[in-house]
Scaffold this motif. Sequence first.
Motif, PDB file in Angstrom:
ATOM      1  N   GLN A   1       0.800  -1.217   0.068  1.00 42.37           N
ATOM      2  CA  GLN A   1       0.058   0.063   0.087  1.00 42.37           C
ATOM      3  C   GLN A   1       0.788   1.178  -0.061  1.00 42.37           C
ATOM      4  O   GLN A   1       1.949   1.274   0.594  1.00 42.37           O
ATOM      5  CB  GLN A   1      -0.987  -0.040   1.395  1.00 42.37           C
ATOM      6  CG  GLN A   1      -2.011   1.103   1.424  1.00 42.37           C
ATOM      7  CD  GLN A   1      -3.136   0.688   0.625  1.00 42.37           C
ATOM      8  OE1 GLN A   1      -3.414  -0.408  -0.061  1.00 42.37           O
ATOM      9  NE2 GLN A   1      -4.195   1.894   0.219  1.00 42.37           N
ATOM     10  N   VAL A   2       0.673   2.093  -0.661  1.00 45.42           N
ATOM     11  CA  VAL A   2       1.232   3.499  -0.979  1.00 45.42           C
ATOM     12  C   VAL A   2       0.277   4.562  -0.973  1.00 45.42           C
ATOM     13  O   VAL A   2      -0.746   4.625  -1.360  1.00 45.42           O
ATOM     14  CB  VAL A   2       1.920   3.606  -2.343  1.00 45.42           C
ATOM     15  CG1 VAL A   2       2.551   5.056  -2.481  1.00 45.42           C
ATOM     16  CG2 VAL A   2       2.976   2.491  -2.414  1.00 45.42           C
ATOM     17  N   SER A  30      10.338   3.594  -4.156  1.00 47.23           N
ATOM     18  CA  SER A  30      11.466   3.770  -4.995  1.00 47.23           C
ATOM     19  C   SER A  30      11.446   3.038  -6.415  1.00 47.23           C
ATOM     20  O   SER A  30      11.965   3.081  -7.369  1.00 47.23           O
ATOM     21  CB  SER A  30      12.881   3.599  -4.529  1.00 47.23           C
ATOM     22  OG  SER A  30      12.956   2.282  -3.941  1.00 47.23           O
ATOM     23  N   THR A  31      10.611   1.978  -6.351  1.00 41.31           N
ATOM     24  CA  THR A  31      10.157   0.869  -7.347  1.00 41.31           C
ATOM     25  C   THR A  31       9.024   1.547  -8.241  1.00 41.31           C
ATOM     26  O   THR A  31       9.062   0.842  -9.378  1.00 41.31           O
ATOM     27  CB  THR A  31       9.922  -0.580  -7.004  1.00 41.31           C
ATOM     28  OG1 THR A  31       8.565  -0.251  -6.351  1.00 41.31           O
ATOM     29  CG2 THR A  31      10.968  -0.962  -5.900  1.00 41.31           C
ATOM     30  N   TYR A  32       8.178   2.460  -7.797  1.00 44.52           N
ATOM     31  CA  TYR A  32       7.159   2.847  -8.499  1.00 44.52           C
ATOM     32  C   TYR A  32       7.547   3.990  -9.782  1.00 44.52           C
ATOM     33  O   TYR A  32       8.416   5.003  -9.406  1.00 44.52           O
ATOM     34  CB  TYR A  32       6.196   3.558  -7.617  1.00 44.52           C
ATOM     35  CG  TYR A  32       5.472   2.561  -6.965  1.00 44.52           C
ATOM     36  CD1 TYR A  32       5.781   1.821  -5.889  1.00 44.52           C
ATOM     37  CD2 TYR A  32       3.971   2.279  -7.486  1.00 44.52           C
ATOM     38  CE1 TYR A  32       5.160   0.979  -5.163  1.00 44.52           C
ATOM     39  CE2 TYR A  32       3.239   1.311  -6.752  1.00 44.52           C
ATOM     40  CZ  TYR A  32       3.759   0.598  -5.621  1.00 44.52           C
ATOM     41  OH  TYR A  32       3.196  -0.375  -4.938  1.00 44.52           O
ATOM     42  N   ALA A  33       6.789   4.026 -10.832  1.00 39.51           N
ATOM     43  CA  ALA A  33       6.956   5.099 -11.727  1.00 39.51           C
ATOM     44  C   ALA A  33       5.669   6.091 -11.101  1.00 39.51           C
ATOM     45  O   ALA A  33       5.050   5.551 -10.729  1.00 39.51           O
ATOM     46  CB  ALA A  33       6.618   4.672 -13.062  1.00 39.51           C
ATOM     47  N   HIS A  95      -2.453  16.330  -8.945  1.00 41.22           N
ATOM     48  CA  HIS A  95      -2.574  15.314  -8.425  1.00 41.22           C
ATOM     49  C   HIS A  95      -1.230  14.236  -8.513  1.00 41.22           C
ATOM     50  O   HIS A  95      -0.617  14.263  -9.673  1.00 41.22           O
ATOM     51  CB  HIS A  95      -3.603  14.336  -8.659  1.00 41.22           C
ATOM     52  CG  HIS A  95      -4.880  14.762  -8.340  1.00 41.22           C
ATOM     53  ND1 HIS A  95      -5.858  14.582  -7.140  1.00 41.22           N
ATOM     54  CD2 HIS A  95      -5.828  15.601  -9.206  1.00 41.22           C
ATOM     55  CE1 HIS A  95      -6.684  15.107  -7.098  1.00 41.22           C
ATOM     56  NE2 HIS A  95      -7.067  15.690  -8.651  1.00 41.22           N
ATOM     57  N   CYS A  96      -0.722  13.529  -7.726  1.00 41.69           N
ATOM     58  CA  CYS A  96       0.453  12.549  -8.162  1.00 41.69           C
ATOM     59  C   CYS A  96      -0.288  11.291  -8.178  1.00 41.69           C
ATOM     60  O   CYS A  96      -1.109  11.121  -7.537  1.00 41.69           O
ATOM     61  CB  CYS A  96       1.641  12.903  -7.218  1.00 41.69           C
ATOM     62  SG  CYS A  96       1.403  12.336  -5.555  1.00 41.69           S
ATOM     63  N   ALA A  97       0.475  10.551  -8.859  1.00 36.75           N
ATOM     64  CA  ALA A  97       0.021   9.090  -8.844  1.00 36.75           C
ATOM     65  C   ALA A  97       1.298   8.120  -9.273  1.00 36.75           C
ATOM     66  O   ALA A  97       2.245   8.485  -9.452  1.00 36.75           O
ATOM     67  CB  ALA A  97      -0.846   8.781  -9.933  1.00 36.75           C
ATOM     68  N   ALA A  98       0.980   6.986  -8.712  1.00 32.13           N
ATOM     69  CA  ALA A  98       1.883   5.917  -8.518  1.00 32.13           C
ATOM     70  C   ALA A  98       1.637   4.777  -9.285  1.00 32.13           C
ATOM     71  O   ALA A  98       0.586   4.136  -9.285  1.00 32.13           O
ATOM     72  CB  ALA A  98       2.443   5.295  -7.176  1.00 32.13           C
ATOM     73  N   GLY A 108      -0.794   4.275 -18.800  1.00 33.46           N
ATOM     74  CA  GLY A 108      -1.686   5.179 -18.029  1.00 33.46           C
ATOM     75  C   GLY A 108      -2.423   4.779 -16.945  1.00 33.46           C
ATOM     76  O   GLY A 108      -3.258   5.110 -16.565  1.00 33.46           O
ATOM     77  N   THR A 109      -2.019   3.316 -16.444  1.00 32.34           N
ATOM     78  CA  THR A 109      -2.744   2.708 -15.471  1.00 32.34           C
ATOM     79  C   THR A 109      -1.784   2.979 -14.093  1.00 32.34           C
ATOM     80  O   THR A 109      -0.859   2.300 -13.982  1.00 32.34           O
ATOM     81  CB  THR A 109      -2.862   1.289 -15.699  1.00 32.34           C
ATOM     82  OG1 THR A 109      -3.435   1.241 -16.850  1.00 32.34           O
ATOM     83  CG2 THR A 109      -3.657   0.648 -14.856  1.00 32.34           C
ATOM     84  N   TYR A 110      -2.572   3.555 -13.355  1.00 28.89           N
ATOM     85  CA  TYR A 110      -1.880   3.812 -11.925  1.00 28.89           C
ATOM     86  C   TYR A 110      -2.721   3.084 -10.767  1.00 28.89           C
ATOM     87  O   TYR A 110      -3.701   3.155 -10.869  1.00 28.89           O
ATOM     88  CB  TYR A 110      -1.969   5.291 -11.770  1.00 28.89           C
ATOM     89  CG  TYR A 110      -0.940   6.167 -12.659  1.00 28.89           C
ATOM     90  CD1 TYR A 110      -1.234   6.286 -13.878  1.00 28.89           C
ATOM     91  CD2 TYR A 110       0.276   6.528 -12.303  1.00 28.89           C
ATOM     92  CE1 TYR A 110      -0.329   7.048 -14.907  1.00 28.89           C
ATOM     93  CE2 TYR A 110       1.081   7.098 -13.061  1.00 28.89           C
ATOM     94  CZ  TYR A 110       0.811   7.568 -14.354  1.00 28.89           C
ATOM     95  OH  TYR A 110       1.711   8.049 -15.286  1.00 28.89           O
ATOM     96  N   ASP A 111      -1.769   2.925  -9.646  1.00 26.97           N
ATOM     97  CA  ASP A 111      -2.461   2.142  -8.675  1.00 26.97           C
ATOM     98  C   ASP A 111      -2.622   3.131  -7.618  1.00 26.97           C
ATOM     99  O   ASP A 111      -3.754   2.757  -6.886  1.00 26.97           O
ATOM    100  CB  ASP A 111      -1.428   1.208  -8.056  1.00 26.97           C
ATOM    101  CG  ASP A 111      -0.727   0.111  -9.296  1.00 26.97           C
ATOM    102  OD1 ASP A 111       0.144   0.427  -9.642  1.00 26.97           O
ATOM    103  OD2 ASP A 111      -1.738  -0.788  -9.306  1.00 26.97           O
TER     104      ASP A 111
END
Length: 123
Positions: A1-2, A30-33, A95-98, A108-111
């Motif tokens: 979870q982030v 650190s592993t997320y775009a 907004h930021c997204a991971a 363009g798929t963000y979690d």
Amino acid sequence: QVQLVESGGGLVQAGGSLRLSCAASGRTFSTYAMGWFRQGPGKEREFVAGINWSGGNTNYSDSVEGRSTISRDNAKNTVYLQMNSLKPEDTAVYHCAAARTWSQYLRGTYDYWGQGTQVTVSA
């Protein structure tokens, strides 16, 4: 979870600058775009800028290219968006997204998404 929390928005005059921050919780940041998006009044959400896990690959929308810089500090679990030469049309909630993987990012798929920070640029 982030969990993602944006900050740094505010009211600025046209031509001014702002630096937005997105602080992330979780050991796997650190592993997320990461991406920055914005949604202006009466407009659909649009991509602004993105960065891969290491910071070595960045992308920008045409609307901010040359005026903005995305960066990240994985030691601080934070991604930044430096915006210069701001225009009234930059007014939006940012907004930021991971995204877990680079391929997701490209699709363009963000979690995970943050709640956003308001940027208002006066003429």
